[in-house]
Design a protein around this motif. Structure first.
Motif, mmCIF file in Angstrom:
data_model
loop_
_atom_site.group_PDB
_atom_site.id
_atom_site.type_symbol
_atom_site.label_atom_id
_atom_site.label_comp_id
_atom_site.label_asym_id
_atom_site.label_seq_id
_atom_site.Cartn_x
_atom_site.Cartn_y
_atom_site.Cartn_z
ATOM 1 N N LEU A 298 0.819 -1.222 0.000
ATOM 2 C CA LEU A 298 0.000 0.000 0.000
ATOM 3 C C LEU A 298 0.853 1.273 0.000
ATOM 4 O O LEU A 298 0.371 2.358 -0.302
ATOM 5 C CB LEU A 298 -0.951 -0.003 1.195
ATOM 6 C CG LEU A 298 -2.112 -1.000 1.068
ATOM 7 C CD1 LEU A 298 -2.954 -1.021 2.339
ATOM 8 C CD2 LEU A 298 -2.984 -0.682 -0.147
ATOM 9 N N ASN A 299 2.127 1.125 0.348
ATOM 10 C CA ASN A 299 3.044 2.264 0.243
ATOM 11 C C ASN A 299 3.983 2.125 -0.952
ATOM 12 O O ASN A 299 5.039 2.746 -0.989
ATOM 13 C CB ASN A 299 3.867 2.399 1.533
ATOM 14 C CG ASN A 299 2.968 2.739 2.707
ATOM 15 O OD1 ASN A 299 2.201 3.700 2.651
ATOM 16 N ND2 ASN A 299 3.032 1.918 3.741
ATOM 17 N N GLY A 300 3.589 1.279 -1.853
ATOM 18 C CA GLY A 300 4.487 0.925 -2.952
ATOM 19 C C GLY A 300 4.406 1.853 -4.152
ATOM 20 O O GLY A 300 3.725 2.889 -4.132
ATOM 21 N N ILE A 301 5.126 1.441 -5.187
ATOM 22 C CA ILE A 301 5.193 2.225 -6.419
ATOM 23 C C ILE A 301 4.611 1.381 -7.546
ATOM 24 O O ILE A 301 4.989 0.216 -7.716
ATOM 25 C CB ILE A 301 6.657 2.584 -6.751
ATOM 26 C CG1 ILE A 301 7.230 3.496 -5.663
ATOM 27 C CG2 ILE A 301 6.781 3.213 -8.136
ATOM 28 C CD1 ILE A 301 8.720 3.761 -5.809
ATOM 29 N N LEU A 302 3.687 2.007 -8.303
ATOM 30 C CA LEU A 302 3.119 1.325 -9.456
ATOM 31 C C LEU A 302 3.593 2.038 -10.714
ATOM 32 O O LEU A 302 3.471 3.259 -10.825
ATOM 33 C CB LEU A 302 1.586 1.356 -9.377
ATOM 34 C CG LEU A 302 0.839 0.870 -10.624
ATOM 35 C CD1 LEU A 302 1.053 -0.623 -10.858
ATOM 36 C CD2 LEU A 302 -0.666 1.162 -10.502
ATOM 37 N N ILE A 303 4.145 1.282 -11.639
ATOM 38 C CA ILE A 303 4.608 1.860 -12.894
ATOM 39 C C ILE A 303 3.859 1.171 -14.027
ATOM 40 O O ILE A 303 3.821 -0.065 -14.080
ATOM 41 C CB ILE A 303 6.133 1.662 -13.056
ATOM 42 C CG1 ILE A 303 6.875 2.415 -11.945
ATOM 43 C CG2 ILE A 303 6.601 2.106 -14.433
ATOM 44 C CD1 ILE A 303 8.370 2.199 -11.937
ATOM 45 N N ILE A 304 3.249 1.989 -14.896
ATOM 46 C CA ILE A 304 2.475 1.381 -15.977
ATOM 47 C C ILE A 304 2.852 1.968 -17.336
ATOM 48 O O ILE A 304 3.409 3.061 -17.421
ATOM 49 C CB ILE A 304 0.950 1.575 -15.769
ATOM 50 C CG1 ILE A 304 0.620 3.075 -15.635
ATOM 51 C CG2 ILE A 304 0.450 0.807 -14.553
ATOM 52 C CD1 ILE A 304 -0.839 3.395 -15.845
ATOM 53 N N ASP A 305 2.534 1.197 -18.360
ATOM 54 C CA ASP A 305 2.502 1.741 -19.706
ATOM 55 C C ASP A 305 1.069 2.234 -19.879
ATOM 56 O O ASP A 305 0.135 1.428 -19.973
ATOM 57 C CB ASP A 305 2.856 0.658 -20.733
ATOM 58 C CG ASP A 305 2.856 1.207 -22.151
ATOM 59 O OD1 ASP A 305 1.969 2.042 -22.468
ATOM 60 O OD2 ASP A 305 3.720 0.794 -22.952
ATOM 61 N N ASP A 306 0.877 3.564 -19.880
ATOM 62 C CA ASP A 306 -0.499 4.077 -19.815
ATOM 63 C C ASP A 306 -1.261 3.964 -21.131
ATOM 64 O O ASP A 306 -2.453 4.236 -21.174
ATOM 65 C CB ASP A 306 -0.560 5.501 -19.236
ATOM 66 C CG ASP A 306 0.341 6.463 -19.990
ATOM 67 O OD1 ASP A 306 1.103 5.988 -20.860
ATOM 68 O OD2 ASP A 306 0.297 7.672 -19.690
ATOM 69 N N ASP A 307 -0.590 3.532 -22.206
ATOM 70 C CA ASP A 307 -1.338 3.214 -23.422
ATOM 71 C C ASP A 307 -1.957 1.823 -23.324
ATOM 72 O O ASP A 307 -2.909 1.498 -24.021
ATOM 73 C CB ASP A 307 -0.412 3.240 -24.643
ATOM 74 C CG ASP A 307 -0.152 4.673 -25.094
ATOM 75 O OD1 ASP A 307 -0.789 5.598 -24.542
ATOM 76 O OD2 ASP A 307 0.714 4.852 -25.981
ATOM 77 N N LEU A 308 -1.388 1.010 -22.475
ATOM 78 C CA LEU A 308 -1.805 -0.395 -22.408
ATOM 79 C C LEU A 308 -2.603 -0.714 -21.147
ATOM 80 O O LEU A 308 -3.255 -1.744 -21.064
ATOM 81 C CB LEU A 308 -0.583 -1.320 -22.460
ATOM 82 C CG LEU A 308 0.312 -1.181 -23.703
ATOM 83 C CD1 LEU A 308 1.495 -2.135 -23.620
ATOM 84 C CD2 LEU A 308 -0.481 -1.460 -24.970
ATOM 85 N N VAL A 309 -2.530 0.186 -20.166
ATOM 86 C CA VAL A 309 -3.192 -0.097 -18.894
ATOM 87 C C VAL A 309 -4.135 1.046 -18.526
ATOM 88 O O VAL A 309 -3.735 2.205 -18.521
ATOM 89 C CB VAL A 309 -2.153 -0.284 -17.762
ATOM 90 C CG1 VAL A 309 -2.841 -0.443 -16.405
ATOM 91 C CG2 VAL A 309 -1.250 -1.480 -18.050
ATOM 92 N N THR A 310 -5.379 0.720 -18.274
ATOM 93 C CA THR A 310 -6.332 1.695 -17.760
ATOM 94 C C THR A 310 -6.419 1.502 -16.255
ATOM 95 O O THR A 310 -6.735 0.406 -15.774
ATOM 96 C CB THR A 310 -7.726 1.472 -18.379
ATOM 97 O OG1 THR A 310 -7.550 1.383 -19.792
ATOM 98 C CG2 THR A 310 -8.676 2.600 -18.036
#
Lengths: 187, 385, 298
Positions: free
Chosen positions: A88-100
């Motif tokens: 819950l204190n972590g870091i989320l990294i996404i490819d925002d073209d592929l992930v909504t």
């Protein structure tokens, strides 16, 4: 201190390779310990796959991720599958073209990069994972960019080193800018 | 003798267990690999196929595992340090010719990257349920040696050790990895070649007239020749005498099979290879091997924090089983906890070795994933009572 | 008997068998039945071995299991008696480990084609440098006369007590279609022609194959009321037809049918070792390190 990282996406995106380079950079060039484990289905392409990397100053005994501090998601399926298990204190990294993104949880900080599109702009979709690696390096600081670049150089075929290093820089720069912006926002 | 620098990839690498085992084989002087692709062991043969043409050596992808193992025995008698690599179903197919290797006393190495079974089971997921098969899988009575590494670094050394032991004892030596260790990537440091000691083949110095291929000295291991040396020997899978000639009598059987058994059993103490930690004053000792040993660590640490005296004993050589070591501990402790990814295999050996002096609790797991450390912790608490 | 006669008899008995130096005489008598054809096949092989002038030191023989599987045990070469069906892969390992060796596989139809069939196909396909001699007696003899992959249709065996109704293999056709570079078939009666073929096969580089049709008097002949081994030899005399280069698809053997014999294939193709070494050298150039054979540790 142990950092638990999960890189996820689908088969064919170079997910495992991305995790491999993080581990290699850590253990060969940053003088820390890193254990990489992987999971994948029987299909070579298209199924959900993930690489788990543990990074630590001390020797790693138990080799598995239990509650990742960092999640990289490069597909919707991977995001849906793995994000509920992120610290819950972590870091989320996404490819925002592929992930909504769905509803945010806890104090998770989210960083986005259109890594696949940026790679495509370079004329090589296949280096999306390395763009993501550059971004990851800038955002998390888990590995140094010097170590990352060395690990990239000796993990890809000779003729592709230049392309991959450029991809890394692209992601890294994008990451630095995003970080600047988020600092400013905080202020 | 020392390893050949041309075959040793000196330096620090980031490798998985499969690739590290391949590098171990090369460093050990392996020049022949016959194999058939099977997950999760295929990376080993892939690396050999890539590396051999650059250092000298033959990889052949055989039509099946029956052929692979037979070719390995042939190659051993042709003068190669030979290896095959497989997983569950392939291991089953190799059993007959592992027996042939025992009978022909062909030094060779078999790597089995264990996956979930029985049958096709879980091709991409781990298991540790071939441990009894390793010991008893071929028909008839025989002894061999089996190792079980728990990290890529150890896969490198275990494979070298496997080759050395196979030459020393002239038996097939099995490297019983598991999918977790095979597919786990960590730093692997490969030293300079002169830091790697190799056991040379025990070639005879006797002339063809003096030489008997299965006559032995005190250590019960005969000296060897290779085909083409001019000795015109006969080697058979049938029960045979010192000349290698078939003899179908109980006396010949007694003499030969007893020797094949005793050449290992007499040196059992020399073959103890365990990693031990805090077993001296322990109340509970966790016995494990391969990936399960690493999964046990958080449970052991948690129990220690609560004041339970927990020792850790890891089998690096699983066969022959270190029964004396277990018996010594059994007299001092409240109980053993055995952690393995099956429903009870090496635990039977632990129980046997304790001779009833203490209790033994198994933490089983069917394979496909590793144990929950919590389950191991509970067993430790139970054993400490 | 007069003293002269006795002396003559004694001399006869002490006379050295012309093949003695190639046999493990201390292992005689052998286990084969009277009038079995395997002994003849071995004699022809030893004649060929001498004729071929291949150094005996560098020749190894590998057998599997069965009556013919015992051949390795009697021939004075480096000889290996491996497991059932695995003579060819065992020989493959031996050859690749020590490429200077001439490696001969000598075994029966049940061993090479029955249980070991898959290895036969692949060794021929790879053109593994082996000479494979297959003694075909149409039956599993060692185990008491069971049906084989070579048993002719209607022939009686202990596991086909009403006759065999499965199509048997045509071995020369099979070998040739898989890529063998030398293929011949003879009966045990054709000793000289067989020896000549075996000489050629031994001198050939690559996968050479010789099928030897052999009488089994104890089981095949007895169960099928064909008389003795001698009667089978007579049958071969009257019914075998020499047809070099015959159409391979017409070499099927029916129950007591004509048997076409001869040399059917003699062609050139890179061996496994040649092909691999050449290919790797082409790709890796000066980085290629050819494996030349074992180096003694001392």
């Amino acid at each position: 201190m142990m950092t638990e990282i999960r890189i996820s996406g689908y088969g064919g995106q170079g997910i495992i390779r991305c995790g491999y380079i993080i581990g290699k950079a850590t253990s060969l060039y940053d003088n820390k310990y890193a254990t990489l484990t992987q999971s994948f289905g029987p299909e070579a392409r298209g199924s959900a796959c993930s690489a788990q990397v543990l990074v630590s100053e001390d020797k790693i005994l138990y080799p598995y991720v239990t509650l990742p501090h960092i999640l990289v998601a490069m597909s919707q399926e991977a995001y849906t599958k793995f994000s509920p298990n992120l610290d819950l204190n972590g870091i989320l990294i996404i490819d925002d073209d592929l992930v909504t993104l769905q509803e945010a949880r806890g104090n998770i900080k989210t960083y986005a990069i259109p890594s696949t599109r940026l790679a495509e702009e370079m004329g090589a979709k296949i280096v999306a994972n390395i763009v993501m690696l550059g971004f990851f390096t800038a955002i998390t600081g888990v590995i140094t960019p010097e170590a990352a670049k060395k690990a990239v150089s000796d993990s890809v075929p000779q003729r592709l080193v230049d392309l991959n290093l450029r991809a890394f820089e692209k992601g890294f720069k994008f990451g630095q800018e995003v970080k600047e912006v988020s600092k400013v926002e905080k202020v | 003798m020392k390893a050949d620098p041309k075959r040793v990839l000196t330096g620090a690498h980031y490798l998985d267990g499969d690739h590290a085992a391949a590098e171990g084989a090369l460093a050990a002087g392996c020049t022949f690999v016959a194999g058939y692709p099977i997950t999760p062991s295929t990376e080993v043969v892939e690396r050999m196929a890539e590396r051999f043409p650059r250092v000298g050596g033959v990889f052949i992808q055989m039509e099946d595992e029956l052929g692979s193992m037979a070719a390995v025995v042939g190659a051993a008698w042709g003068g190669s340090k030979a290896m095959t690599v497989t997983s569950g179903p392939g291991f089953s197919l190799m059993m007959e010719n592992i027996g042939l290797a025992c009978m022909m006393e062909a030094p060779c190495v078999v790597v089995n990257v264990q996956r979930g079974g029985p049958s096709t089971g879980l091709p991409t997921l781990p298991g540790q349920a071939d441990m009894m098969q390793a010991k008893w899988g071929s028909h008839g009575d025989y002894e061999l040696i089996a190792l079980s590494p728990n990290s890529p670094q150890e896969c490198f050394w275990a494979t070298i050790k496997a080759f050395n032991l196979s030459e020393r004892f002239r038996v097939p030596v099995l490297v019983m990895m598991d999918e977790c260790v095979g597919h786990m990537t960590e730093k692997v440091v490969i030293p300079e070649a002169d830091q790697i000691e190799l056991y040379p083949r025990r070639y005879t110095k006797l002339s063809p007239e003096e030489y008997l291929p299965f006559k032995t000295g005190k250590d019960l291991v005969p000296e060897m020749i290779k085909a083409g040396d001019g000795y015109k020997i006969h080697v058979t899978g049938l029960t045979h005498d010192e000349r290698g000639y078939p003899v179908m009598t109980w006396e010949a059987q007694e003499k030969l099979v007893r020797r094949l058994i005793e050449k290992i059993r007499l040196f059992k103490d020399e073959l103890v290879d365990v990693e031990e930690e805090q077993t001296d004053n322990a109340d509970v000792v966790v016995v494990s091997y391969g990936i399960s040993s690493r999964v046990s660590i958080p449970a052991i640490q948690k129990a220690r924090k609560e004041g339970i005296k927990v020792g850790y004993l890891r089998l690096i050589i699983a066969w022959p089983f270190p029964e004396k070591k277990i018996y010594e501990l059994a007299q001092k402790i409240k109980g053993f906890v055995v952690v393995e990814m099956n429903y009870g295999q090496m635990v039977l050996e632990v129980e046997r070795a304790t001779k009833g002096k203490t209790k033994t609790i198994l933490v089983p797991h069917g394979g496909g994933w590793v144990h929950e450390p919590e389950d191991i912790y509970k067993a430790i608490k139970e054993a400490a009572k | 008997m007069s003293e002269v006669q006795l002396k003559k008899k004694k001399e006869e008995l002490e006379e050295e068998h012309p093949m003695e130096h190639l046999l493990r005489m201390e292992r005689m008598p052998h286990i084969w039945c009277p009038t079995c054809g395997i002994g003849t096949a071995v004699t022809a092989f030893l004649m060929a071995l001498e004729k071929s002038q291949i150094p005996l030191k560098d020749t190894a023989i590998v057998s599997g299991i069965g009556c013919t599987g015992r051949v390795a045990g009697y021939v004075k070469l480096d000889s290996f008696h491996s497991t059932h069906g695995r003579a060819i892969p065992f020989a493959t390992g031996l050859k690749l480990a020590n490429p200077k060796l001439k490696v001969v596989v000598f075994s029966g139809d049940g061993d090479i084609i029955g249980i070991g069939g898959n290895h036969f196909l692949h060794a021929a396909r790879r053109n593994m440098d082996l000479t494979v001699v297959c003694v075909n007696n149409f039956i599993y003899a060692m185990t008491g006369g069971q049906c084989a992959a070579t048993t002719p249709i209607t022939a009686n065996t202990s596991t086909s007590p009403y006759g065999n109704f499965e199509q048997p293999f045509n071995l020369p056709y099979l070998a040739a279609s898989c890529g063998a570079v030398y293929v011949a078939r003879w009966t045990a009666l054709d000793v000289r022609r067989l020896a000549k073929s075996l000489t050629e096969a031994l001198q050939k580089k690559g996968f050479s194959f010789v099928e030897i049709i052999c009488p089994c008097s104890t089981l095949y002949a007895r169960r099928n009321r064909l008389g003795t081994g001698l009667d089978l030899m007579k049958f071969y005399h009257d019914n075998s037809v020499i047809k070099h280069g015959a159409d391979l698809s017409e070499l099927d053997i029916g129950f007591q049918s004509k048997i076409v014999v001869g040399k059917f294939i003699d062609r050139e193709r890179p061996t496994f070792i040649e092909g691999v070494n050449q290919g790797l050298r082409g790709v890796l150039k000066e980085k290629f390190v050819e494996y030349g054979g074992p180096i003694d540790d001392d």
